[in-house]
Enzyme design. Structure first.
Site, short mmCIF file in Angstrom:
data_model
loop_
_atom_site.label_atom_id
_atom_site.label_comp_id
_atom_site.label_asym_id
_atom_site.label_seq_id
_atom_site.Cartn_x
_atom_site.Cartn_y
_atom_site.Cartn_z
N HIS A 1 1.34 106.85 6.71
CA HIS A 1 2.49 105.93 6.89
C HIS A 1 2.03 104.47 6.82
O HIS A 1 2.67 103.59 7.41
CB HIS A 1 3.21 106.18 8.21
N SER B 1 -3.61 81.47 -10.56
CA SER B 1 -2.22 81.02 -10.64
C SER B 1 -2.17 79.69 -11.37
O SER B 1 -3.06 78.84 -11.19
CB SER B 1 -1.65 80.86 -9.23
N LYS C 1 -5.27 80.67 -5.60
CA LYS C 1 -4.94 82.08 -5.80
C LYS C 1 -5.97 82.85 -6.63
O LYS C 1 -6.48 82.35 -7.61
CB LYS C 1 -3.58 82.22 -6.48
N GLU D 1 -2.49 95.48 -10.74
CA GLU D 1 -1.03 95.47 -10.86
C GLU D 1 -0.60 96.03 -12.22
O GLU D 1 0.40 96.75 -12.32
CB GLU D 1 -0.50 94.05 -10.68
#
Ligand code: ARG
Length: 466
Positions: A159, A286, A292, A299
């Site tokens: 979970h 970024s 970043k 991804e």
């Protein structure tokens, strides 16, 4: 219009196809990658024709020499593909016709329907081999990282809540199990592809005295003992696209696994977890926020899984409700399959790169696994060994956890007298339970995360992946 542009089937036509129809129906823009398989198939087919006496040995030699020359031209990028000739089969046959008189006999006892089925089965065997090897590359990268970080403990999650301590390697080996099932799945697809369609013709075979087994052996469609494997029903053979769907399924399921691995890594590399640093080589920055470092490779691995599922869905929808046998709809079976192959191959390589470049933050992992509450289950087991029924033990430990929370102290800081008030079976040794290494050492059964099992798994994977 150019009737001559359809030298293969133009006989019964008085007018040629519309320009728009040519554009609409061509497949050579995407099926040309089948050329090496088409040529191998044609060589085996013509060898069979010579074997049964439908062409002479000389004609067969001329066909083979012509096909070899065409293949060399294709490999050198010098072959002039023509969309007017529809597909890879007709482009090659027409090129051969220009060079070799006997080319006019090549299509004897053959249809493009059994030809494309053969090309694709040969291609699937090749493609599955490539993908299995690439997945093995990612598995090896994983085994190396597991070996380099063998002593690190992390919390295992259910979970997405901290559950119980495990060796990081045990988590990585869970990924290895997933990837190894993928590798085996591709081997299974290759085995299903290993049946020769040639001889099925357009739908009903041929009246000519061909030798299907000869062709099958020549193309390597054989069992472990070298016996030919030929498809058993000519109608099914030209209609069947099961292997396409199985291949796309194997790719889609690999994609699901990729997405789960990628998701773990995205979480682990966030500031909130910071278990792992991904290599700069597989991250991007970024354009606005200078600080970043984004896990884009992971991804994209997660994102590509959508595309792989989409390709599977295209194939299922394409074949659903299609009447037997061949229908031109089936030409649309190739783009999704080729896309699944290309993307799966790329993803497997990227996964290997990402896994190989990971650096783990030992202190962060140690801090995350330090909470003694992660061993609350072990405390219940402790009571069970003292003769307490598990449900009662579970309840008692729950009460101890509540006590710790109420006093905002760690579970192992509760005074023993307090714990004994909750249940008399707690002895003075109860805190020993909270040593994570001791806890893991007790997990000795097959598949458990204990150190002895881990050593076994290291040896198993080394053996399987060498
Ligand atoms: N390009 C076709 C395909 O991929 C080859 C088979 C064509 N057969 C036919 N009867 N038009 O499906």
């Amino acid at each position: 219009m150019a009737k001559a542009s359809q030298a293969t089937w133009g006989g019964r036509f008085t007018a040629g196809p519309a320009e728009l129809m040519l554009q609409f129906s061509e497949s050579v823009s995407f099926d040309r990658r089948l050329a090496p398989f088409d040529i191998v198939g044609s060589k085996a087919h013509s060898a069979m024709l010579a074997h049964v006496g439908l062409i002479t040995a000389k004609e067969c030699d001329a066909i083979h020499a012509g096909l070899d020359a065409i293949l060399a031209e294709i490999a050198a990028g010098k072959f002039a593909w023509d969309t007017k000739l529809e597909d890879v089969h007709m482009n090659i046959e027409q090129a051969l016709t220009k060079r070799v008189a006997a080319a006019a006999k090549l299509h004897t006892a053959r249809s493009r329907n059994d030809q494309i089925a053969t090309d694709m089965r040969l291609w699937f065997k090749f493609a599955c081999g490539v993908l299995a090897e690439k997945i093995a590359g990612a598995e090896c990268a994983l085994l190396t990282v597991a070996g380099a970080n063998r002593d690190i403990l992390i919390p295992g999650y259910t979970h997405l809540q901290r559950a119980q301590p495990v060796y990081l390697a045990h988590h990585l080996f869970a990924w290895l199990e997933m990837l190894d099932r993928d590798r085996a799945r591709f081997a299974g697809v290759a085995a299903h592809a290993n049946w020769c369609p040639l001889g099925s013709g357009a739908i009903a075979g041929t009246t000519l005295p061909i030798d299907r087994e000869f062709t099958a052996v020549a193309l390597g469609f054989t069992d472990a003992k070298g016996r030919p494997q030929v498809t058993q029903n000519s109608m099914d053979t030209v209609a069947d696209r099961d292997v396409f769907i199985e291949f796309a399924t194997a790719c889609a399921l690999f994609g699901v696994h990729l997405s789960r691995i990628a998701e773990d890594l995205i979480l682990w590399s966030s500031a909130e977890f910071k278990f792992v640093e991904l290599s700069d080589a597989f991250c991007t920055g970024s354009s606005l926020m200078p600080q970043k470092k984004n896990p884009d490779a992971c991804e994209l691995l997660r994102g590509k899984s959508a595309r792989l599922q989409g390709n599977l869905h295209t194939l299922l929808t394409l074949t659903k409700g299609l009447p037997l046998t061949y229908n031109r709809d089936l030409q649309e079976d190739k783009p999704p399959v080729f896309d699944s192959f290309d993307q799966t191959a790329l993803c497997a390589d990227v996964l290997a790169g990402v896994l190989g470049g990971m650096t783990f933050y030992r202190e962060r992992c140690a801090a995350a696994v330090a909470d003694p509450a992660l061993l609350a289950t072990d405390l219940a087991d402790y009571l069970v060994l003292k003769g307490v029924p598990f449900r009662e033990a579970h309840h008692a430990v729950g009460a101890v956890v509540r006590l710790a929370e109420k006093n905002t102290i760690r579970l192992d800081q509760i005074p023993t007298e307090e714990v004994q008030k909750v249940h008399a079976a707690f002895g003075p040794d109860w805190v020993q339970v909270f040593d994570p290494l001791r806890a893991l050492a007790k997990r000795t059964g097959t598949g458990m995360p204990g150190p002895a099992q881990l050593t076994k798994q290291f040896n198993r994977w080394k053996r399987l992946l060498k």
